[in-house]
Write a protein that holds these residues in place. Structure first.
Motif, mmCIF file in Angstrom:
data_model
loop_
_atom_site.group_PDB
_atom_site.id
_atom_site.type_symbol
_atom_site.label_atom_id
_atom_site.label_comp_id
_atom_site.label_asym_id
_atom_site.label_seq_id
_atom_site.Cartn_x
_atom_site.Cartn_y
_atom_site.Cartn_z
ATOM 1 N N UNK A 54 0.849 -1.196 0.000
ATOM 2 C CA UNK A 54 0.000 0.000 0.000
ATOM 3 C C UNK A 54 0.885 1.246 0.000
ATOM 4 N N UNK A 55 0.759 2.105 -0.990
ATOM 5 C CA UNK A 55 1.615 3.305 -1.035
ATOM 6 C C UNK A 55 1.205 4.335 0.019
ATOM 7 N N UNK A 56 2.097 5.271 0.324
ATOM 8 C CA UNK A 56 1.777 6.313 1.302
ATOM 9 C C UNK A 56 0.671 7.237 0.797
ATOM 10 N N UNK A 57 0.145 8.037 1.708
ATOM 11 C CA UNK A 57 -0.879 9.028 1.377
ATOM 12 C C UNK A 57 -0.286 10.415 1.573
ATOM 13 N N UNK A 58 -0.457 11.275 0.562
ATOM 14 C CA UNK A 58 0.034 12.653 0.638
ATOM 15 C C UNK A 58 -1.160 13.594 0.684
ATOM 16 N N UNK A 59 -1.150 14.527 1.638
ATOM 17 C CA UNK A 59 -2.234 15.503 1.749
ATOM 18 C C UNK A 59 -1.647 16.905 1.829
ATOM 19 N N UNK A 98 4.976 25.999 1.289
ATOM 20 C CA UNK A 98 4.233 24.864 0.734
ATOM 21 C C UNK A 98 4.378 23.704 1.712
ATOM 22 N N UNK A 99 3.243 23.173 2.170
ATOM 23 C CA UNK A 99 3.272 22.183 3.258
ATOM 24 C C UNK A 99 2.456 20.948 2.875
ATOM 25 N N UNK A 100 3.045 19.781 3.107
ATOM 26 C CA UNK A 100 2.355 18.509 2.909
ATOM 27 C C UNK A 100 2.416 17.676 4.184
ATOM 28 N N UNK A 101 1.415 16.826 4.325
ATOM 29 C CA UNK A 101 1.441 15.777 5.341
ATOM 30 C C UNK A 101 1.516 14.444 4.608
ATOM 31 N N UNK A 102 2.532 13.629 4.959
ATOM 32 C CA UNK A 102 2.685 12.315 4.333
ATOM 33 C C UNK A 102 2.553 11.241 5.403
ATOM 34 N N UNK A 103 1.722 10.244 5.144
ATOM 35 C CA UNK A 103 1.503 9.180 6.121
ATOM 36 C C UNK A 103 1.611 7.817 5.455
ATOM 37 N N UNK A 104 2.094 6.841 6.229
ATOM 38 C CA UNK A 104 2.125 5.466 5.767
ATOM 39 C C UNK A 104 1.842 4.560 6.958
#
Length: 556
Positions: free
Chosen positions: A466-471, A484-490
């Protein structure tokens, strides 16, 4: 020589080592100015109990804000410059008086160093970089501004973490004695609980062969028989602040005779994991396990601090707690000797690991090698194996509670099924008491997953496809804030790497604070043309190589 004789011999040597260290290597006659030009207070002190390590320095409060000027403590030179996810912006300084410091969690470097770091980040296309200047390249004078304080890396709030290292020995030492005249403190340490540890197969507490916690003033009489060890949970406090700190010196006396003393004043980096042997949770043990060679611990009763309760009478235990400024408090409690049956430890021979030997465990689908020096004491493993017809591998419970090891050891787990062809998608997972899984890592090799473990716990093999999720975070504000800000979760193997571009060119994204985990790019007119629409692309990869790429437009 029997195991107990080996342990007793090591204890004698260990006591001699402690004596020579504490008596022959005092702090040098050096002087420092404080790192800040405002009154100093601390949110953390030297040697506090942390997960798998001692807190290596002082945490200076910065009034809840970032950007305070950090000053050089004396004359010297900057020896190392780093940006890391763990400690954020880091600056090492070697001083001419025999000490060096590590300044962690900074918000920014200053002058030429700041420019050099930024250029290197773009050159290497990496947020994490390291520079080792020549000794004379960046000299500093006492009081010179060398950086700005911050909240970067694994930091829960704005502060300056200052490690002090004795240059000759490369050992961490307590910086507080150098700032004594700046600190006013008349508050003594306070105990919050005590614990008794019956020695396996040789002691009981309240009729049972299990450790027991008690309040500082027990409501009922504590009884024991045989060999027991004591422990205490205690913290230091300082005037005018609400923080709690580690206790510098703990002394235990039984019936007026000292049996144990700990003085948290210095340690070498490779001693850090001994904290897992000295402590049980937040309790500090007042006995020394045979494989624990932590020099700040000293047992003076010839029994590594263990106490023999062999008469039916009261034994008076007295703890004396002291902080670095000499404030002391005492805790007294009585243990009543009460004769009781002590049963030997039930065990299967192949699951008894000896602290002073190489230990092997071979089971169907499992191979474990623990070199000598990895265990702190003998371990009676509560070994079990669980199988489910759909599992990729058996689940191996090496022990029902975590037994920490002093270093990494080789573990191999065989695969029963291969639902996915790509072997890079498999990983060794630690299993929590509630059945949750967390990634340990590992690589596939000849039908096994091979990994290095630091604890005897519960392990299995899992697969992550399952690949990570970028928001995006506050996307509508990117242009206005210039960030520029992202939240990355796995969920499974965690974020392993990330890379961002703006308009097709590398963009310097970093993780300024690892607690929030946000990936942030501060827009720079030198690298991003201001005044128009831009395309940002972020690619994130997890521990098993699964990748996600997302694109967003913004105006700046």
């Amino acid at each position: 020589m029997q195991a107990q004789e080996v342990a007793d011999t090591l204890d004698t040597v260990h006591a001699a080592e402690v004596s020579s260290v504490t008596e022959d290597t005092p702090l040098r006659n050096a002087s420092f100015i404080p790192p800040f030009d405002f009154p100093i207070t601390f949110s953390g002190n030297f040697g506090e109990i942390r997960a798998n390590h001692f807190h290596g320095g002082l945490d200076f409060k910065t009034g809840g804000t970032v950007g305070k000027q950090v000053h050089a403590l004396a004359d010297g030179y900057i020896s190392r410059i780093r940006v890391t996810h763990g400690s954020g912006y880091v600056l090492d300084v070697v001083y001419n008086n025999g000490y060096s410091t590590i300044n962690r969690h900074l918000s920014a470097f200053v002058g030429e160093i700041a420019r050099r770091v930024k250029d290197l980040q773009y050159e290497e296309e990496s947020w994490e970089v390291e520079i080792t200047p020549e000794p004379g390249e960046y000299p500093v004078k006492a009081g010179q501004v060398i950086a700005l304080s911050g909240n970067t890396g694994y930091s829960f709030g704005p502060h300056l973490h200052l490690d002090m290292i004795e240059t000759e020995t490369d050992e961490y030492v307590d910086p507080l004695p150098f700032f004594m005249k700046e600190v006013k403190d008349h508050t003594a340490p306070r105990a919050e609980g005590i614990m008794l540890f019956p020695r396996p197969g040789k002691g009981v507490v309240d009729g049972k062969q299990a450790r027991r916690a008690f309040p500082v003033r027990p409501a009922k009489t504590i009884t024991a028989w045989g060999t027991v060890g004591a422990g205490i949970r205690a913290y230091d406090y300082m005037d005018g602040v609400h923080n709690r700190y580690g206790v510098k010196t703990v002394v235990l006396e039984v019936d007026g005779e000292e049996v144990f003393r700990s003085t948290v004043d210095r340690f070498a980096y490779n001693e850090n994991r001994y904290i897992n042997s000295w402590t049980h949770g937040q309790y500090m043990k007042s006995f020394i396990e045979p494989g624990n060679h932590l020099r700040m611990l000293h047992a003076s009763n010839g029994n590594r601090g263990w106490v023999d309760i062999k008469e039916e009478r009261p034994y008076l235990f007295v703890y004396t707690l002291s902080d670095a400024l000499g404030n002391t408090s005492k805790v007294r409690f009585t243990v009543q000797g009460k004769r009781a049956d002590i049963l030997p430890v039930e065990h299967r021979e192949k699951y008894v690991f000896k602290w002073d030997k190489v230990n092997y465990l071979q089971e169907p689908g499992l191979e474990l090698v623990i070199p000598r020096g990895m265990l702190y004491d003998d371990a009676w493993l509560n070994y079990a194996v669980r199988a489910d017809s759909g599992d990729i591998a058996f689940t191996y419970q090496l022990h029902d509670t975590r037994i920490p090891l002093h270093g990494a050891c080789d573990l191999r787990i065989g695969l029963r099924r291969r639902p996915v062809e790509d072997m890079t998608k498999y990983y060794v997972a630690g299993v929590t008491a509630r059945g949750g899984k967390y990634s340990i890592g590992g690589k596939y090799e000849d039908g096994f997953m091979k990994v290095r473990i630091r604890d005897l716990g519960t392990y299995t093999v899992a697969v992550d496809t399952v690949p990570p999720v970028i928001s995006p975070v506050n996307q509508t504000q990117w242009g206005r804030t210039g960030r520029v800000v992202f939240k990355a979760k796995d969920k499974e193997t965690g974020i392993n790497s990330y890379r961002g571009t703006i308009d097709g060119k590398y963009a310097l994204f970093g993780k300024p604070n690892s607690i929030s985990g946000n990936l942030v790019c501060e827009l720079d007119p030198e690298h991003v043309e201001k005044g128009g629409k831009h395309l940002v692309e972020m690619t994130v990869t997890d521990g098993c190589g699964n990748q996600t790429t997302e694109q967003y437009e913004f105006v700046w």
